[in-house]
Design a protein around this motif. Structure first.
Motif, mmCIF file in Angstrom:
data_model
loop_
_atom_site.group_PDB
_atom_site.id
_atom_site.type_symbol
_atom_site.label_atom_id
_atom_site.label_comp_id
_atom_site.label_asym_id
_atom_site.label_seq_id
_atom_site.Cartn_x
_atom_site.Cartn_y
_atom_site.Cartn_z
ATOM 1 N N TRP A 52 0.842 -1.203 0.000
ATOM 2 C CA TRP A 52 0.000 0.000 0.000
ATOM 3 C C TRP A 52 0.878 1.255 0.000
ATOM 4 C CZ3 TRP A 52 -5.465 0.631 1.942
ATOM 5 C CH2 TRP A 52 -6.203 -0.545 1.769
ATOM 6 N N ALA A 53 0.460 2.233 -0.761
ATOM 7 C CA ALA A 53 1.072 3.564 -0.723
ATOM 8 C C ALA A 53 0.106 4.498 -0.007
ATOM 9 C CB ALA A 53 1.359 4.066 -2.131
ATOM 10 N N ILE A 54 0.587 5.174 1.005
ATOM 11 C CA ILE A 54 -0.224 6.163 1.717
ATOM 12 C C ILE A 54 0.319 7.540 1.374
ATOM 13 C CG2 ILE A 54 -0.898 7.025 3.992
ATOM 14 C CD1 ILE A 54 -0.949 4.171 4.976
ATOM 15 N N HIS A 55 -0.541 8.386 0.825
ATOM 16 C CA HIS A 55 -0.144 9.673 0.256
ATOM 17 C C HIS A 55 -0.586 10.804 1.188
ATOM 18 C CE1 HIS A 55 0.537 7.547 -3.637
ATOM 19 N NE2 HIS A 55 -0.456 6.786 -3.184
ATOM 20 N N ILE A 56 0.382 11.669 1.553
ATOM 21 C CA ILE A 56 0.141 12.694 2.574
ATOM 22 C C ILE A 56 0.493 14.070 2.018
ATOM 23 C CG2 ILE A 56 0.537 13.306 4.983
ATOM 24 C CD1 ILE A 56 2.015 10.544 5.218
ATOM 25 N N GLN A 57 -0.492 14.945 1.952
ATOM 26 C CA GLN A 57 -0.260 16.282 1.422
ATOM 27 C C GLN A 57 0.378 17.205 2.459
ATOM 28 O OE1 GLN A 57 -3.188 15.356 2.605
ATOM 29 N NE2 GLN A 57 -4.432 17.078 3.264
ATOM 30 N N GLY A 58 0.834 18.347 1.986
ATOM 31 C CA GLY A 58 1.487 19.295 2.865
ATOM 32 C C GLY A 58 0.544 20.338 3.434
ATOM 33 N N GLY A 104 -1.542 23.488 3.879
ATOM 34 C CA GLY A 104 -2.163 24.406 2.940
ATOM 35 C C GLY A 104 -2.436 23.812 1.579
ATOM 36 N N SER A 105 -2.115 22.524 1.398
ATOM 37 C CA SER A 105 -2.352 21.853 0.137
ATOM 38 C C SER A 105 -3.600 20.977 0.255
ATOM 39 C CB SER A 105 -1.132 21.012 -0.245
ATOM 40 O OG SER A 105 -1.281 20.463 -1.529
ATOM 41 N N THR A 106 -3.928 20.256 -0.811
ATOM 42 C CA THR A 106 -5.090 19.384 -0.803
ATOM 43 C C THR A 106 -4.684 17.971 -1.207
ATOM 44 O OG1 THR A 106 -5.694 19.743 -3.131
ATOM 45 C CG2 THR A 106 -6.533 21.336 -1.510
ATOM 46 N N ARG A 107 -5.589 17.041 -0.994
ATOM 47 C CA ARG A 107 -5.319 15.656 -1.385
ATOM 48 C C ARG A 107 -5.039 15.539 -2.880
ATOM 49 N NH1 ARG A 107 -10.106 12.069 0.276
ATOM 50 N NH2 ARG A 107 -11.307 14.004 0.206
ATOM 51 N N ALA A 108 -5.671 16.391 -3.677
ATOM 52 C CA ALA A 108 -5.530 16.279 -5.132
ATOM 53 C C ALA A 108 -4.074 16.372 -5.573
ATOM 54 C CB ALA A 108 -6.355 17.361 -5.820
ATOM 55 N N GLY A 109 -3.272 17.154 -4.866
ATOM 56 C CA GLY A 109 -1.875 17.314 -5.253
ATOM 57 C C GLY A 109 -1.077 16.038 -5.155
ATOM 58 N N THR A 110 -1.508 15.118 -4.311
ATOM 59 C CA THR A 110 -0.756 13.874 -4.133
ATOM 60 C C THR A 110 -1.042 12.855 -5.227
ATOM 61 O OG1 THR A 110 -2.407 12.714 -2.783
ATOM 62 C CG2 THR A 110 -0.914 14.214 -1.632
ATOM 63 N N LEU A 111 -2.006 13.137 -6.093
ATOM 64 C CA LEU A 111 -2.331 12.187 -7.158
ATOM 65 C C LEU A 111 -1.155 11.982 -8.105
ATOM 66 C CD1 LEU A 111 -6.006 13.230 -7.964
ATOM 67 C CD2 LEU A 111 -5.205 11.312 -6.581
ATOM 68 N N ARG A 112 -0.202 12.888 -8.079
ATOM 69 C CA ARG A 112 1.017 12.697 -8.865
ATOM 70 C C ARG A 112 1.738 11.427 -8.432
ATOM 71 N NH1 ARG A 112 3.151 18.773 -7.713
ATOM 72 N NH2 ARG A 112 2.050 18.314 -5.764
ATOM 73 N N GLY A 113 1.723 11.153 -7.137
ATOM 74 C CA GLY A 113 2.337 9.936 -6.633
ATOM 75 C C GLY A 113 1.465 8.710 -6.829
ATOM 76 N N VAL A 114 0.148 8.916 -6.802
ATOM 77 C CA VAL A 114 -0.769 7.794 -7.002
ATOM 78 C C VAL A 114 -0.556 7.168 -8.376
ATOM 79 C CG1 VAL A 114 -3.202 7.124 -7.179
ATOM 80 C CG2 VAL A 114 -2.472 8.714 -5.389
ATOM 81 N N PHE A 150 5.238 5.324 2.161
ATOM 82 C CA PHE A 150 4.671 6.662 2.337
ATOM 83 C C PHE A 150 5.141 7.572 1.218
ATOM 84 C CE2 PHE A 150 4.680 5.435 6.944
ATOM 85 C CZ PHE A 150 3.307 5.480 7.124
ATOM 86 N N PHE A 151 4.198 8.295 0.623
ATOM 87 C CA PHE A 151 4.500 9.396 -0.278
ATOM 88 C C PHE A 151 4.152 10.673 0.483
ATOM 89 C CE2 PHE A 151 4.382 6.025 -3.282
ATOM 90 C CZ PHE A 151 4.895 6.456 -4.504
ATOM 91 N N GLY A 152 5.143 11.475 0.829
ATOM 92 C CA GLY A 152 4.893 12.672 1.619
ATOM 93 C C GLY A 152 5.371 13.918 0.911
ATOM 94 N N TRP A 153 4.513 14.938 0.885
ATOM 95 C CA TRP A 153 4.823 16.197 0.217
ATOM 96 C C TRP A 153 4.971 17.299 1.256
ATOM 97 C CZ3 TRP A 153 4.857 16.145 -5.256
ATOM 98 C CH2 TRP A 153 4.405 14.949 -5.833
ATOM 99 N N SER A 154 6.102 17.983 1.281
ATOM 100 C CA SER A 154 6.338 19.107 2.193
ATOM 101 C C SER A 154 6.105 18.662 3.643
ATOM 102 C CB SER A 154 5.447 20.290 1.806
ATOM 103 O OG SER A 154 5.819 21.450 2.497
ATOM 104 N N MET A 155 5.125 19.258 4.344
ATOM 105 C CA MET A 155 4.851 18.836 5.716
ATOM 106 C C MET A 155 4.420 17.380 5.761
ATOM 107 S SD MET A 155 2.280 20.485 8.590
ATOM 108 C CE MET A 155 0.819 19.489 8.210
#
Length: 246
Positions: A20-26, A28-38, A94-99
Motif C-alpha cells: 500500500w502507498a499512503i499519500h500525505i499532502q502538505g 495548505g495543500s489538498t489531497r488532489a496534489g498527491t495524485l502525482r504519486g498515485v 509513504f509518499f509525503g509532500w512538504s509537511m
C-alpha cells in the motif's frame, strides 16, 4: 472515512496489491496534489490511500483549527496505517509532500509501525522547521532572525497558548538532527534547487548523515514542483527507486 480521535478523516482508496502507498499532502495543500504519486503507485500495482488529517480543510476541525506543523496530525495518519493493515496491507510506502514528508518520517520512526514500512518517497520534505520558518521569513521580506524569535512562541507552553495551539510544538524534536540516527527506512527525496520555502540544505545534510538510507534527487524547480518541471523524469525516478528497494 478513517476514524481518528478527533473525528472521521476522508480518504480516497485505490485497490491494488498487498503493498500500500499512503499519500500525505502538505500544509495548505489538498489531497488532489498527491495524485502525482498515485500514478506511480498504481503503475506498480500498489493499493493507494490518499488521506486527510485534522485542520487541513477536509478532515475534522480540532481546537482552534490551527496546524501543529504535523506534530498532532501524525496521529490521524497513523490511523490510516492501521486501516490499511486491517484491509490486508503487508508493506507500506509513504509518499509525503512538504509537511506530509515530516509526517511520514515521524510515522516511520514509531516502533509499532516499523515492521510495515517499506520505504519513504518524499517531495520537498520539511526536515527542520527552524530553517523552514527562517526561510519563509526571508521570503516575506523579514529578517531571517525573525524566524528564530518565532520558535519560542510555538514551543513554549505559555506563549503557544496565545497562538491558539492546543499544546506546545516540540520543534527541535522534529529536526533531522534529532531523529536521523533512528531512521532505518529506505528513503528517496526529490526536491527543487530553487525551493525558497524548505531549503534543500537539510536534505543534503540528511543524505550525508544516512547515506545507506537516504538518496536525494535535485531538480531545477521550486517547492513541491519537481513533478511539474518534468513529470516523466519524476515518475521514472520514483518507479525505478521503488523497484530497486522492493
Amino acid at each position: 472515512m478513517i476514524e481518528t480521535a478527533v473525528g472521521p478523516c476522508p480518504a480516497w482508496k485505490v485497490d491494488g496489491s498487498s503493498t500500500w502507498a499512503i499519500h500525505i499532502q502538505g500544509l495548505g495543500s489538498t489531497r488532489a496534489g498527491t495524485l502525482r504519486g498515485v500514478q506511480v503507485a498504481t503503475d506498480l500495482g500498489y493499493s493507494s490511500l490518499v488521506v486527510s488529517y485534522r485542520n487541513d480543510g477536509e478532515g475534522p476541525t480540532s481546537g482552534t483549527g490551527r496546524s501543529t506543523l504535523g506534530w498532532t496530525e501524525t496521529d490521524d495518519v497513523e490511523e490510516a496505517v492501521h486501516y490499511a493493515v486491517r484491509c490486508g496491507a503487508e508493506r507500506i510506502v509513504f509518499f509525503g509532500w512538504s509537511m506530509g514528508g515530516s509526517i511520514a518520517i515521524q510515522l516511520a520512526l514509531r516502533p509499532r509501525l516499523a515492521p510495515y514500512i517499506a520505504g519513504l518517497v518524499l517531495d520537498s520534505p520539511v526536515l527542520d522547521w527552524s530553517s523552514v520558518i527562517r526561510a519563509n521569513c526571508a521570503r516575506a521580506g523579514l529578517p531571517a532572525r525573525a524566524g528564530d524569535l518565532a520558535i519560542p512562541w510555538l514551543s513554549r507552553k505559555g506563549l503557544s497558548r496565545f497562538l491558539g495551539l492546543p499544546a506546545p510544538i516540540p520543534v527541535g524534536a522534529m529536526s533531522f538532527t534529532s531523529w536521523a540516527p533512528l531512521l532505518t527506512a529506505p528513503t528517496v527525496i526529490l526536491r527543487g534547487t530553487n525551493d525558497d520555502s524548505a531549503p534543500d540544505e537539510s536534505s543534503l545534510a540528511l543524505e550525508k548523515l544516512r547515506p545507506r538510507q537516504v538518496e536525494v534527487h535535485r531538480v531545477a524547480a521550486g517547492h513541491t514542483l519537481s513533478w511539474n518541471r518534468d513529470p516523466v523524469a519524476w515518475h521514472t525516478t520514483v518507479a525505478l527507486w521503488l523497484k530497486q528497494t522492493s
